[in-house]
Design an enzyme around this catalytic site. Structure first.
Site, PDB file in Angstrom:
ATOM      1  N   VAL A 155      12.453 -29.892  10.210  1.00 35.41           N
ATOM      2  CA  VAL A 155      11.849 -30.818   9.253  1.00 35.41           C
ATOM      3  C   VAL A 155      11.809 -30.090   7.926  1.00 35.41           C
ATOM      4  CG1 VAL A 155       9.672 -31.979   8.647  1.00 35.41           C
ATOM      5  CG2 VAL A 155      10.393 -31.880  11.046  1.00 35.41           C
ATOM      6  N   PRO A 202       9.773 -27.369   0.463  1.00 34.56           N
ATOM      7  CA  PRO A 202      11.175 -27.703   0.741  1.00 34.56           C
ATOM      8  C   PRO A 202      12.081 -26.465   0.768  1.00 34.56           C
ATOM      9  CG  PRO A 202      10.260 -29.160  -0.954  1.00 34.56           C
ATOM     10  CD  PRO A 202       9.243 -28.075  -0.713  1.00 34.56           C
ATOM     11  N   SER A 203      13.151 -26.571   1.513  1.00 36.24           N
ATOM     12  CA  SER A 203      14.198 -25.534   1.610  1.00 36.24           C
ATOM     13  C   SER A 203      13.649 -24.194   2.095  1.00 36.24           C
ATOM     14  CB  SER A 203      14.914 -25.336   0.261  1.00 36.24           C
ATOM     15  OG  SER A 203      15.463 -26.563  -0.168  1.00 36.24           O
ATOM     16  N   ARG A 204      12.568 -24.225   2.837  1.00 36.53           N
ATOM     17  CA  ARG A 204      11.960 -23.011   3.404  1.00 36.53           C
ATOM     18  C   ARG A 204      11.450 -22.048   2.330  1.00 36.53           C
ATOM     19  NH1 ARG A 204      11.869 -26.172   7.136  1.00 36.53           N
ATOM     20  NH2 ARG A 204      12.844 -25.842   9.161  1.00 36.53           N
ATOM     21  N   LEU A 205      11.233 -22.569   1.112  1.00 35.88           N
ATOM     22  CA  LEU A 205      10.696 -21.726   0.032  1.00 35.88           C
ATOM     23  C   LEU A 205       9.164 -21.876   0.025  1.00 35.88           C
ATOM     24  CD1 LEU A 205      13.366 -22.447  -2.734  1.00 35.88           C
ATOM     25  CD2 LEU A 205      13.288 -20.587  -1.051  1.00 35.88           C
TER      26      LEU A 205
END
Ligand SMILES: Cc1cc2nc3c(=O)[nH]c(=O)nc-3n(C[C@H](O)[C@H](O)[C@H](O)COP(=O)(O)O)c2cc1C
Length: 229
Positions: free
Chosen positions: A19, A206-209
């Site tokens: 997700v 978002p984007s694992r940041l």
């Protein structure tokens, strides 16, 4: 045959199970100086989410202990319910002769984690656990439902049981023994307060940041740093 209405992803599907988190940004600039204040805000949001059914157990948290066993350090983790927090620390209640109780007696360094999944939030705490006062344990025990009070007496938590019937029989015997009288707090049952040394707030992005703000205790205050996700 498996119930087709219950989703059971095959192991191969798990690799693709992800997700992308969208959530409010956790800013160091606007973060409160006191981590307990931020914890209180996040907990309040989780408790409100219980009211609308989004979160089942907003106070469930993991407690990790580490036992030294024959030269090996063995971590273990289990879930308990957070029953209070303030400037002094985070409190939970349990059987103090349980595996976790014995582990804490030998090594009071523990770690806690709460995970509020719908908000993509987690809080990690590292600190030192100490038993709360007898008066505090008794006061909280007195607020528990009677069935749970009897359960605390009936269960030699973490010990091997011959059968679940034995446990139910013991519980029923205790129910008779304490009929019509208040159930006292067992001497082996009580609370621990974890005095935090480090508290990390994790907010999925978002984007694992993801955002990670770490509060480290200093003389009389807290230092805030941002960690890489
Ligand atoms: C949601 C949830 C809440 C729990 N709350 C408690 C609790 O507050 N106190 C407790 O002693 N055990 C609680 N348990 C059971 C523990 O996870 C664990 O099985 C038990 O404390 C024995 O752990 P130990 O053998 O490591 O000492 C809870 C379990 C779950 C899943």
């Amino acid at each position: 045959m498996a119930d087709s209405s219950v989703p059971h992803p095959a192991p191969a599907d798990l690799a693709g199970e992800r997700v992308d988190y969208t959530a409010t940004h956790l800013s160091r600039r606007t973060a409160p100086a006191d981590p307990l204040e931020l914890f209180g805000q996040w907990l309040a949001a989780a408790l409100a989410a219980k009211a609308d059914g989004t979160i089942g157990e907003p106070t469930a948290m993991q407690v990790a202990t580490a036992e030294v066993d024959g030269g090996r350090i063995r971590p273990s983790v289990r879930t308990v319910l957070l029953k209070g927090f303030d400037a002094d620390g985070f409190t939970f209640f349990t059987n103090q002769q349980s595996r976790k109780g014995r582990a804490i007696a030998a090594n009071p360094d523990v770690a806690l984690q709460v995970h509020w999944q719908p908000f993509y939030r987690a809080v990690r705490v590292e600190g030192v656990a100490a038993p709360v006062s007898r008066a505090e344990s008794e006061a909280y025990f007195a607020t528990r439902p009677r069935g749970s009070q009897l359960g605390a007496w009936a269960s030699p938590q973490s010990s091997e049981l011959a059968s679940s019937e034995d446990l139910r029989r013991t519980w029923a015997e205790l129910e008779e023994r304490y009929a019509g009288v208040e159930v006292p707090c067992p001497p082996f049952w009580g609370g621990y307060r974890v005095v935090p040394e480090r508290i990390e707030f994790w907010q999925g992005q978002p984007s694992r940041l993801h955002d990670r703000l770490l509060y480290t205790r200093t003389d009389g205050g807290w230092r805030i740093s941002r960690l890489a996700p």
